[in-house]
Design an enzyme around this catalytic site. Sequence first.
Site, PDB file in Angstrom:
ATOM      1  N   LYS A  48       6.807   0.004  -8.566  1.00  0.00           N
ATOM      2  CA  LYS A  48       6.031   0.447  -7.404  1.00  0.00           C
ATOM      3  C   LYS A  48       5.848  -0.709  -6.412  1.00  0.00           C
ATOM      4  CE  LYS A  48       3.299   2.169  -4.513  1.00  0.00           C
ATOM      5  NZ  LYS A  48       3.606   3.229  -3.577  1.00  0.00           N
ATOM      6  N   CYS A  90      -0.752  -0.182   2.288  1.00  0.00           N
ATOM      7  CA  CYS A  90       0.155  -0.399   1.155  1.00  0.00           C
ATOM      8  C   CYS A  90       1.001  -1.642   1.353  1.00  0.00           C
ATOM      9  CB  CYS A  90       1.072   0.802   1.000  1.00  0.00           C
ATOM     10  SG  CYS A  90       0.156   2.332   0.859  1.00  0.00           S
TER      11      CYS A  90
HETATM   12  N1  SAJ Z   1       7.330  -1.050   9.906  1.00  0.00           N
HETATM   13  C1  SAJ Z   1       8.065  -1.942  10.678  1.00  0.00           C
HETATM   14  N2  SAJ Z   1       9.424  -1.850  10.672  1.00  0.00           N
HETATM   15  C2  SAJ Z   1      10.071  -0.914   9.942  1.00  0.00           C
HETATM   16  C3  SAJ Z   1       9.331  -0.017   9.145  1.00  0.00           C
HETATM   17  C4  SAJ Z   1       7.954  -0.110   9.144  1.00  0.00           C
HETATM   18  O1  SAJ Z   1       7.513  -2.807  11.371  1.00  0.00           O
HETATM   19  O2  SAJ Z   1      11.314  -0.891   9.993  1.00  0.00           O
HETATM   20  C5  SAJ Z   1       5.865  -1.139   9.873  1.00  0.00           C
HETATM   21  C6  SAJ Z   1       5.166   0.151  10.322  1.00  0.00           C
HETATM   22  O3  SAJ Z   1       5.056   0.203  11.729  1.00  0.00           O
HETATM   23  C7  SAJ Z   1       3.832   0.011   9.625  1.00  0.00           C
HETATM   24  C8  SAJ Z   1       4.188  -0.702   8.314  1.00  0.00           C
HETATM   25  O4  SAJ Z   1       5.457  -1.302   8.533  1.00  0.00           O
HETATM   26  O5  SAJ Z   1       2.950  -0.800  10.367  1.00  0.00           O
HETATM   27  C9  SAJ Z   1       4.229   0.178   7.091  1.00  0.00           C
HETATM   28  O6  SAJ Z   1       4.842   1.418   7.394  1.00  0.00           O
HETATM   29  P1  SAJ Z   1       5.873   2.153   6.411  1.00  0.00           P
HETATM   30  O7  SAJ Z   1       6.294   3.411   7.059  1.00  0.00           O
HETATM   31  O8  SAJ Z   1       6.948   1.215   6.035  1.00  0.00           O
HETATM   32  O9  SAJ Z   1       5.057   2.383   5.074  1.00  0.00           O
HETATM   33  P2  SAJ Z   1       3.633   3.048   4.652  1.00  0.00           P
HETATM   34  O10 SAJ Z   1       2.676   1.933   4.403  1.00  0.00           O
HETATM   35  O11 SAJ Z   1       3.206   4.118   5.586  1.00  0.00           O
HETATM   36  O12 SAJ Z   1       4.064   3.717   3.249  1.00  0.00           O
HETATM   37  C10 SAJ Z   1       4.669   2.898   2.237  1.00  0.00           C
HETATM   38  C11 SAJ Z   1       5.920   3.622   1.717  1.00  0.00           C
HETATM   39  N3  SAJ Z   1       6.723   2.715   0.907  1.00  0.00           N
HETATM   40  C12 SAJ Z   1       8.057   2.606   1.067  1.00  0.00           C
HETATM   41  O13 SAJ Z   1       8.678   3.229   1.907  1.00  0.00           O
HETATM   42  C13 SAJ Z   1       8.774   1.695   0.139  1.00  0.00           C
HETATM   43  C14 SAJ Z   1       5.490   4.841   0.903  1.00  0.00           C
HETATM   44  O14 SAJ Z   1       6.612   5.474   0.319  1.00  0.00           O
HETATM   45  C15 SAJ Z   1       4.512   4.410  -0.197  1.00  0.00           C
HETATM   46  O15 SAJ Z   1       4.083   5.512  -0.981  1.00  0.00           O
HETATM   47  C16 SAJ Z   1       3.306   3.818   0.486  1.00  0.00           C
HETATM   48  O16 SAJ Z   1       3.740   2.654   1.213  1.00  0.00           O
HETATM   49  C17 SAJ Z   1       2.291   3.437  -0.575  1.00  0.00           C
HETATM   50  O17 SAJ Z   1       1.319   4.200  -0.730  1.00  0.00           O
HETATM   51  O18 SAJ Z   1       2.498   2.464  -1.302  1.00  0.00           O
END
Ligand code: SAJ
Length: 421
Positions: free
Chosen positions: A208, A262
């Site tokens: 995870k 997360c």
């Molecule tokens: N972000 C970037 N660049 C990217 C992707 C995201 O800057 O290319 C930023 C987003 O804008 C945001 C942050 O990262 O600020 C996190 O966003 P996210 O969409 O990557 O993730 P979360 O936090 O909404 O959800 C994540 C997910 N994990 C993965 O994709 C590996 C989700 O599947 C998990 O269940 C969740 O964390 C969790 O609960 O752990």
Amino acid sequence: MDNMSKKICIIGLGYIGLPTASMFAAHGYNVIGVDIKEELVKNMINGKVPIREPGLETLVQAALKSKRLEVKIKPEKADVFIICVPTPIDDTSKKPELNQVKSATENILPYLQKGNLVLLESTVPPLTTQKIVIPILERNGLKVKEDLFVAYCPERVLPGKILTELVKNDRIIGGIDVRSAEMAKELYKSFVEGDIHITDIATAEMVKLMENVYRDVNIALANEYLKVSEMIGIDVWKAILLANKHPRVNIHFPGPGVGGHCIAVDPWFIVDADSEDTVLIKTARKTNDDMPSFVVNVIENELKDIENPIITVFGVAYKGNIGDTRQSPAIKIISDLSERGFEVRVYDPLVKDFQYELFPLEKAVADSDCIIVLADHSIFNNLDLQAIFSWMRTKKVMDTKNCLSSNWRKAGFDVRVMGNG
Ligand code: SAJ
């Protein structure tokens, strides 16, 4: 035992507990959803769903109406207990705070019976289930693996797509023994369409964390590429798309920082387990945490020739198309800009509550000198651009997510995309 006669008690009615509880209820289980927040429970009994997530309100209300889901402030005897409580970190020390996991486990103790299955879904530092949860469970004399069955079943759903991903994603289940893992698998199989993979508890805990760290480190890399691209004068967004044409490359995208509850938090759980061997993880965290300051410096530089500029922030959610502002990089950006003396107004039609005042569109942009886009909400490409153009004083736009359509430039705005050197 068939679903109809099985009872599940879910502790924690947050972003994971509530959708999970409703999903089990929709698949024939009798579910007791428990939360210590009395107000939340009272509101839910009156049909108010505390979380904004596509499809969730309908699912929860149907589950409550069918009486398969009941919400309470105290647990009850059940066949299965699922713990879904938050596991934050201390802001300063970055140490995991596991009090809620501990107290949730203690709270179910009086209701545990021989044959029960106890599942932990909260994201936790490696070995938490074995070193913290199981010793608490055994306090009342029941022996794990003989009387009680225990598994770690991390949630993996993406906010904004929780209900779809709950069903479609593969799941990892770490059992304290094979029997526990099989019991958990049988349960989740009722609604999970993805594959369910069985392993041991510590591996599941680590998997995870590895998933979210992969994303954090990858985003840090993209943010580093953004800075280098600004320096050498190329467009990082185009460069990443081209690099990703390689069949084994998947670089993520840069932005104003990493928010949410997360990805900005979970890497610290691995650091906590082994600080010495996690230099890369810590560096990535720092790179992403420093992005808001980088954005503020770029903005200050862009506006240096304008006297007393007014800035309008578009999008304060931690990412696009959701209304969740937890750990949003926008918070630091707004506070830094205000500290440096800028007047900042906030516009985010998806966000309902925020620590800074939220303005309606016209008031947010009236006499403004610069719109800064911090979250890639699709709605920003459906606005009345001519009206915005006429309301603003200076027609500058700074897009930190490369999300605005070419219509903004066509409408006459001076659009600067961060990372397009
Ligand atoms: N972000 C970037 N660049 C990217 C992707 C995201 O800057 O290319 C930023 C987003 O804008 C945001 C942050 O990262 O600020 C996190 O966003 P996210 O969409 O990557 O993730 P979360 O936090 O909404 O959800 C994540 C997910 N994990 C993965 O994709 C590996 C989700 O599947 C998990 O269940 C969740 O964390 C969790 O609960 O752990």
